[in-house]
Write a protein that holds these residues in place. Structure first.
Motif, short mmCIF file in Angstrom:
data_model
loop_
_atom_site.label_atom_id
_atom_site.label_comp_id
_atom_site.label_asym_id
_atom_site.label_seq_id
_atom_site.Cartn_x
_atom_site.Cartn_y
_atom_site.Cartn_z
N ILE A 411 -9.93 58.76 23.16
CA ILE A 411 -9.71 59.35 21.79
C ILE A 411 -10.92 58.96 20.76
N PRO A 412 -11.77 57.70 21.36
CA PRO A 412 -12.77 57.73 20.15
C PRO A 412 -13.99 58.86 20.52
N SER A 413 -14.48 59.56 21.86
CA SER A 413 -14.90 60.62 22.36
C SER A 413 -14.91 62.51 21.03
N GLU A 414 -13.44 61.67 20.94
CA GLU A 414 -12.62 63.37 20.35
C GLU A 414 -12.52 63.52 18.27
N THR A 415 -12.96 61.75 18.20
CA THR A 415 -12.04 61.94 16.68
C THR A 415 -13.61 61.78 16.26
N PHE A 416 -14.97 60.98 15.96
CA PHE A 416 -15.56 61.04 15.62
C PHE A 416 -16.71 62.41 15.04
N PRO A 417 -17.11 62.74 13.35
CA PRO A 417 -17.26 63.55 13.38
C PRO A 417 -18.58 64.06 13.52
N LEU A 418 -19.30 64.80 13.82
CA LEU A 418 -20.42 65.60 14.35
C LEU A 418 -21.43 64.33 13.82
N GLU A 419 -22.10 64.19 12.69
CA GLU A 419 -22.98 63.55 11.90
C GLU A 419 -22.93 61.82 12.31
N THR A 420 -22.03 61.51 12.59
CA THR A 420 -21.35 59.66 13.45
C THR A 420 -21.15 59.83 14.69
N ARG A 421 -21.19 60.81 15.48
CA ARG A 421 -20.91 60.69 16.76
C ARG A 421 -22.09 60.46 17.87
N SER A 422 -22.80 60.40 18.02
CA SER A 422 -23.70 59.17 18.74
C SER A 422 -23.71 57.99 17.99
N ALA A 423 -23.35 57.61 17.15
CA ALA A 423 -23.36 56.57 16.21
C ALA A 423 -22.53 55.65 17.09
N GLY A 424 -20.87 56.99 16.86
CA GLY A 424 -19.77 56.19 17.54
C GLY A 424 -19.97 55.73 19.14
N GLN A 425 -20.30 56.68 19.61
CA GLN A 425 -20.31 56.22 20.79
C GLN A 425 -21.36 54.99 21.14
N SER A 426 -21.89 54.72 20.47
CA SER A 426 -22.91 53.75 20.64
C SER A 426 -22.04 52.11 21.06
N VAL A 427 -21.30 52.37 19.60
CA VAL A 427 -20.75 51.08 18.91
C VAL A 427 -19.40 50.95 20.34
N THR A 428 -18.67 52.14 20.22
CA THR A 428 -17.96 52.37 21.44
C THR A 428 -18.14 51.40 22.66
N VAL A 429 -19.71 52.10 23.45
CA VAL A 429 -19.89 51.36 24.19
C VAL A 429 -20.43 49.93 24.57
N CYS A 430 -20.80 49.38 23.78
CA CYS A 430 -21.39 47.66 22.58
C CYS A 430 -20.04 46.75 23.16
N VAL A 431 -19.24 47.58 22.43
CA VAL A 431 -17.94 47.11 22.14
C VAL A 431 -17.58 46.47 23.18
N ASN A 432 -16.81 48.14 24.01
CA ASN A 432 -16.37 47.84 25.22
C ASN A 432 -17.15 46.85 26.40
N LEU A 433 -18.42 46.80 26.12
CA LEU A 433 -19.24 45.76 27.60
C LEU A 433 -19.23 44.13 27.80
N LEU A 434 -19.28 44.32 25.01
CA LEU A 434 -19.14 42.90 24.74
C LEU A 434 -18.44 42.02 25.41
N PHE A 435 -17.14 43.13 25.35
CA PHE A 435 -15.23 42.25 25.55
C PHE A 435 -15.06 42.30 27.05
N THR A 436 -15.89 43.01 27.56
CA THR A 436 -15.87 43.60 28.98
C THR A 436 -16.65 42.23 29.73
N PHE A 437 -18.02 41.54 29.43
CA PHE A 437 -18.47 40.43 29.39
C PHE A 437 -17.14 38.67 29.56
N VAL A 438 -16.51 38.47 27.25
CA VAL A 438 -16.27 38.12 27.47
C VAL A 438 -14.98 38.10 28.50
N ILE A 439 -13.99 38.59 28.90
CA ILE A 439 -13.47 37.91 29.92
C ILE A 439 -14.35 38.28 30.92
N ALA A 440 -14.83 38.76 31.33
CA ALA A 440 -15.24 38.17 33.08
C ALA A 440 -15.87 37.46 33.20
#
Length: 530
Positions: A411-440
């Motif tokens: 869903i995030p990969s489909e919704t970001f417009p072109l001009e922010t897609r790269s930045a959006g992907q980075s934020v998405t991955v970072c937030v995921n790994l941050l909370f994966t770390f917290v839970i682990a």
């Protein structure tokens, strides 16, 4: 799971001519081994931390607790910050590496970034398999984490850029499917190596990660870079030649011109991260960040990381615990296949909402069962109840695997417009790994303090996220990426207010062809948001 997805422009809804060519299939299979590596790392850590020989060498305090039945609470025998750091250090390293990977993906290309990921994986595997002390073990995990950071940035981007639009959703989920296969492979390996006499079985478990690591490295050497990446870096002729090869047709001029124009527009954006915070981009940002946080708070990674430890804790015994983890791993793989076939048919919202009900009920029943049957210092789970707990956990895992697992990324990969897609992907991955770390890092301590209530904690979050989906996540199936603003955001009862010309549309009734009142009603109907 941490994974990723990044979708290409489809030019305002134009369906470009494209065949599903062998080079696309082979490239996607080779690239998706990055998911295999990530899944193996997730699965293997829970298995080796349940092996007595591994604990004896690196975590003697935990080993003594597990051996002395009268020493400590069932729920607290694995509570150790060092043991949790062994698992979670990978995700903290991945989080840091993502920032560097964002740069290399853009400047060096997707293929070279995958090669860098493969190098980190191979070195990390060698250090882990040969580890003599805890420091060497943690450094190996950190290097594996760097590999995860680079692979999670480059592989999903590669997959969705090389895929024809009509099978974008399915190929995006190929990465997640490989994550689940990696987890199952790790569980099977752990089940076998736990029986090895002589105390070196854990080395084999950690060392066999070299197989997916080697596959990713070899794959990165042989695959072609994506046309998007080549054009973005100024190699127009090479980009055009690759586009002809992967599409299997000479009629690629419309798509080529679209990619050139998209690249030109993207280069004009000097501060993509600043753009991400603009009012019109807030709906996509809020949904992307929320989906990553919620994905971790389903409790899935807690169960997958520590499945053998968890089953051992509730009274299965070490061997039966590994066996049960293999079963849940197999269910994970099969259910992800269900998602590949259903995501573009029934839609994203239906899968998320159905899974929310399934996950909530299964976790609540597990909590009640464990609360009644497993006391702090007794292994009181009979064979029948033990099988029932495994079935309930499989019910939970299957729901996650066809919903929050792949869709949390798609869903995030489909919704970001072109001009922010790269930045959006980075934020998405970072937030995921941050909370994966917290839970682990926190799960075994939470298990110690919450006991069976850990499942009530996660089921409460499942309830919250299901309401979030019901009211705030629009349906995106079959909507071309560049038409998301017009066909999705401007028609949503809440998010339309954030679009720059949303108010003008509301006043004139052009936003969805029906006027303002209908726009508000649409947020409550799963099928009315297109």
């Amino acid at each position: 799971m941490a994974g990723g997805g990044f979708a290409t422009s489809s030019g305002g809804g134009t369906e470009f001519e494209a065949k599903i060519t062998p080079i696309v299939i082979i490239s996607c299979i080779m690239a998706a081994t990055g998911g295999l590596m990530f899944g193996y790392d997730v699965g293997v850590s829970g298995g080796v931390t349940a092996m007595p020989d591994f604990l004896k060498k690196f975590f003697p305090v935990v080993y003594r607790r597990t051996q002395d039945k009268g020493l400590d609470s069932n729920y607290c025998k694995y509570d150790n910050q060092g043991l949790q750091l062994f698992t979670s250090s990978l995700y903290l390293a991945g989080l840091t590496a993502t920032f560097f990977a964002s740069y290399t993906t853009r400047r060096l290309g997707r293929r070279l970034t995958m090669l860098i990921a493969g190098f980190f994986f191979v070195v990390g595997v060698i250090l882990n398999a040969a580890a003599q002390d805890l420091a060497m073990l943690i450094i190996g995990r950190i290097l594996l984490g760097c590999g995860v950071g680079f692979a999670n940035q480059a592989v999903p981007l590669f997959l969705s850029e090389i895929a024809p639009t009509r099978i974008r959703g399915g190929l995006n989920i190929l990465f997640q499917l490989n994550v689940t296969i990696g987890i199952l492979f790790a569980n099977l390996v752990n089940y076998g190596t736990a029986k090895i006499k002589g105390g070196w079985g854990w080395r084999l478990s950690l060392g066999l990660a070299g197989i997916p690591a080697g596959l990713l490295t070899l794959g990165a050497l042989f695959v072609v870079d994506t046309p998007n990446s080549l054009i973005e870096r100024g190699y127009l002729d090479e980009g055009k030649a690759v586009l002809k090869r992967i599409r299997g047709t000479d009629n690629i001029e419309p798509e080529f011109l679209e990619l050139v124009e998209a690249s030109r527009v993207a280069k004009q954006v000097k501060h993509p991260f600043r753009n991400l915070l603009m009012r019109r981009n807030r709906p996509q940002l809020v949904i992307a960040v929320a989906l990553q946080i919620f994905q971790q708070f389903t409790g899935i990674n807690a169960i997958m990381f520590y499945a053998p430890v968890l089953f051992d804790t509730v009274g299965f015994g070490s061997d039966a615990a590994l066996y049960s983890a293999v079963i849940t791993g197999a269910v994970n793989v099969l259910s992800t296949v269900v998602s590949i076939y259903s995501v573009d048919k029934v839609g994203r919202r239906v899968l998320l909402l159905e899974a929310g009900i399934q996950m909530f009920l299964s976790q609540a029943i597990i909590a009640v069962l464990l609360g009644l049957k497993v006391k702090d210092n007794t292994d009181n789970l009979s064979h029948g109840y033990a099988i029932f707990v495994v079935i309930l956990i499989c019910t939970f895992v299957s729901a996650f695997a066809w919903s929050w697992g792949p869709l949390g990324w798609l869903i995030p990969s489909e919704t970001f417009p072109l001009e922010t897609r790269s930045a959006g992907q980075s934020v998405t991955v970072c937030v995921n790994l941050l909370f994966t770390f917290v839970i682990a890092q926190a799960f075994l301590s939470m298990l110690c303090h919450f006991k069976y209530g850990i499942f009530l904690f996660f089921s409460g979050w499942v309830l919250v996220m299901s309401f979030f989906v019901l009211f705030l996540v629009p349906e995106t199936k079959n909507v071309p990426i560049e038409e998301m603003t017009e066909r999705v955001w401007k028609r949503h009862w809440l998010w339309r207010r954030f679009m720059e010309d949303g108010y003008a549309d509301e006043e004139t009734g052009k936003g969805d062809g029906t006027g303002k009142n209908n726009g508000h009603a649409q947020g409550f109907n799963p099928d009315s948001q297109l």
